[in-house]
Design a protein around this motif. Structure first.
Motif, mmCIF file in Angstrom:
data_model
loop_
_atom_site.group_PDB
_atom_site.id
_atom_site.type_symbol
_atom_site.label_atom_id
_atom_site.label_comp_id
_atom_site.label_asym_id
_atom_site.label_seq_id
_atom_site.Cartn_x
_atom_site.Cartn_y
_atom_site.Cartn_z
ATOM 1 N N ILE A 189 0.799 -1.175 0.035
ATOM 2 C CA ILE A 189 0.139 0.114 -0.036
ATOM 3 C C ILE A 189 0.823 1.298 -0.030
ATOM 4 C CG2 ILE A 189 -1.624 1.333 1.386
ATOM 5 C CD1 ILE A 189 -2.938 -1.018 0.084
ATOM 6 N N ARG A 190 2.051 1.376 0.901
ATOM 7 C CA ARG A 190 2.710 2.495 0.907
ATOM 8 C C ARG A 190 3.466 2.808 -0.306
ATOM 9 N NH1 ARG A 190 3.900 1.111 6.027
ATOM 10 N NH2 ARG A 190 5.608 -0.460 5.294
ATOM 11 N N ARG A 191 3.881 1.807 -0.997
ATOM 12 C CA ARG A 191 4.716 2.164 -2.400
ATOM 13 C C ARG A 191 3.717 2.534 -3.366
ATOM 14 N NH1 ARG A 191 7.481 -2.802 -0.796
ATOM 15 N NH2 ARG A 191 6.018 -4.087 -1.770
ATOM 16 N N ALA A 192 2.359 1.998 -3.555
ATOM 17 C CA ALA A 192 1.382 2.523 -4.383
ATOM 18 C C ALA A 192 1.135 3.960 -4.208
ATOM 19 C CB ALA A 192 0.337 1.563 -4.622
ATOM 20 N N VAL A 193 0.599 4.269 -2.582
ATOM 21 C CA VAL A 193 0.157 5.517 -2.167
ATOM 22 C C VAL A 193 1.508 6.493 -2.585
ATOM 23 C CG1 VAL A 193 -0.333 6.810 -0.597
ATOM 24 C CG2 VAL A 193 -1.215 4.634 -0.644
ATOM 25 N N SER A 194 2.617 6.319 -2.521
ATOM 26 C CA SER A 194 3.806 7.319 -2.676
ATOM 27 C C SER A 194 3.708 7.461 -4.131
ATOM 28 C CB SER A 194 4.994 6.555 -2.431
ATOM 29 O OG SER A 194 6.238 7.462 -2.430
ATOM 30 N N ARG A 195 3.522 6.879 -5.017
ATOM 31 C CA ARG A 195 3.702 7.153 -6.329
ATOM 32 C C ARG A 195 2.381 7.859 -6.714
ATOM 33 N NH1 ARG A 195 6.500 4.212 -10.141
ATOM 34 N NH2 ARG A 195 5.979 6.047 -11.341
ATOM 35 N N ILE A 196 1.263 7.581 -6.361
ATOM 36 C CA ILE A 196 -0.116 8.147 -6.512
ATOM 37 C C ILE A 196 0.056 9.795 -5.948
ATOM 38 C CG2 ILE A 196 -2.404 8.545 -6.266
ATOM 39 C CD1 ILE A 196 -2.471 5.264 -6.176
ATOM 40 N N ASP A 197 0.425 9.684 -4.765
ATOM 41 C CA ASP A 197 0.438 11.071 -4.104
ATOM 42 C C ASP A 197 1.300 12.183 -4.685
ATOM 43 O OD1 ASP A 197 -0.193 12.552 -1.774
ATOM 44 O OD2 ASP A 197 2.004 12.812 -1.495
ATOM 45 N N GLU A 198 2.522 11.634 -5.182
ATOM 46 C CA GLU A 198 3.474 12.694 -6.094
ATOM 47 C C GLU A 198 2.578 12.940 -7.208
ATOM 48 O OE1 GLU A 198 7.806 12.262 -8.113
ATOM 49 O OE2 GLU A 198 6.797 10.459 -7.383
ATOM 50 N N SER A 199 1.943 12.317 -7.802
ATOM 51 C CA SER A 199 1.277 12.606 -9.173
ATOM 52 C C SER A 199 0.140 13.687 -8.743
ATOM 53 C CB SER A 199 0.715 11.358 -10.045
ATOM 54 O OG SER A 199 0.024 11.969 -11.071
ATOM 55 N N TYR A 200 -0.535 13.309 -7.756
ATOM 56 C CA TYR A 200 -1.625 14.209 -7.230
ATOM 57 C C TYR A 200 -1.335 15.621 -7.019
ATOM 58 C CZ TYR A 200 -5.742 15.740 -4.537
ATOM 59 O OH TYR A 200 -6.734 16.293 -4.005
ATOM 60 N N ARG A 201 -0.288 15.538 -6.082
ATOM 61 C CA ARG A 201 0.023 16.890 -5.586
ATOM 62 C C ARG A 201 0.766 17.820 -6.671
ATOM 63 N NH1 ARG A 201 -3.037 17.538 -1.405
ATOM 64 N NH2 ARG A 201 -2.946 15.865 0.212
ATOM 65 N N LYS A 202 1.626 17.034 -7.817
ATOM 66 C CA LYS A 202 2.363 17.879 -8.517
ATOM 67 C C LYS A 202 2.112 18.041 -9.929
ATOM 68 C CE LYS A 202 6.837 16.701 -6.083
ATOM 69 N NZ LYS A 202 8.162 16.129 -6.199
#
Length: 255
Positions: A28-41
């Motif tokens: 979960i952590r690895r997936a969320v990290s990738r998504i969060d980067e895209s969402y925020r930037k």
């Protein structure tokens, strides 16, 4: 990872199976990290309506970190247990319900529908159906106002009858009136929970009234023969589900 006869019976009755904590925290952590980067930037507010119809962070659709949510969590085994055989899964759909307070009016609640049938943004003669929807929770959904998915248990049976008796290709109605009036059951969960839903189960999605995004990863799973019999699968809910054919009827009755 296998399904019990009781779980298969409950799925046949409700069209829904939930496995809590199926995905490991590291996955979960690895997936969320990738998504969060895209969402925020990488996301502009003007992109949200189109992303809501298709997928957020489309550049991540075939990333290994996201595909692992299906292939390395046991979800693939559960899907095979229901369908018998499945086509390879090569892409992930990311669905984010953005905070209404931050993006007021940008993302509307969705009406009751089944995916890929009479979609407002598609030609009504076009079908983009599949057999089974698998959803993996990536953010805490502790309240329906978090932008929860609402599904109608047992609605797959009503939809199959409607598709068989009243609906025809080219109609713009997505569900019959009695389904359209339903609010459905909100799916609440924590990161790592997995939801498996029969394609014919009607569902809707609420607006997110919380101050943080609601994030789900979805996988559209098909029986290998589905593409050649899409219309038949709309009318026969178990055509793509051979392992459920012999489930005793007593296990599918409401208590």
């Amino acid at each position: 990872m296998s399904l019990t006869v009781e779980e298969k019976g409950a799925f046949k009755r409700d069209g829904v199976l939930i496995r809590r904590g199926l995905a490991a925290p590291d996955t979960i952590r690895r997936a969320v990290s990738r998504i969060d980067e895209s969402y925020r930037k990488g996301m502009a507010p003007d992109d949200i309506p189109a992303y809501s119809r298709r997928t957020f962070a489309p550049e991540l659709g075939n990333s290994a970190e996201l595909l692992a949510l299906y292939t390395q969590t046991g979800a693939a085994d559960l899907a095979t247990g229901l369908l018998g055989e499945t086509t390879p899964v090569t892409t992930t759909q990311i669905q984010i319900r953005v905070p209404e307070g931050e993006f007021a009016g940008v993302q509307q609640a969705k009406k009751m529908h089944v995916d890929g049938v009479s979609c407002p943004h598609l030609d009504p003669n076009e079908l983009r159906t599949f057999s089974l929807l698998v959803g993996v929770v990536l953010s805490d959904i502790y309240d329906p106002q978090c932008g929860a998915l609402h599904y109608l248990p047992g609605g797959h049976l009503t939809m199959a009858r409607w598709f068989d008796d009243e609906w025809s290709l080219g109609m713009t109605e997505q569900v019959p009136p009695e389904i359209d009036r339903e609010r459905g059951t909100p799916f609440l969960g924590q990161p790592g929970d997995v939801l498996l839903v029969h394609h014919l189960v009607p569902h809707t999605v609420a607006q997110n009234l919380m101050p943080f995004p609601r994030v789900m990863a979805y996988f559209r799973i098909s029986h290998p023969d589905h593409a050649s019999r899409r219309l038949e699968a709309l009318r026969d809910p178990w055509l793509d589900y051979p392992p459920l054919a012999e489930i005793p009827s007593a296990l599918t009755s409401q208590e």
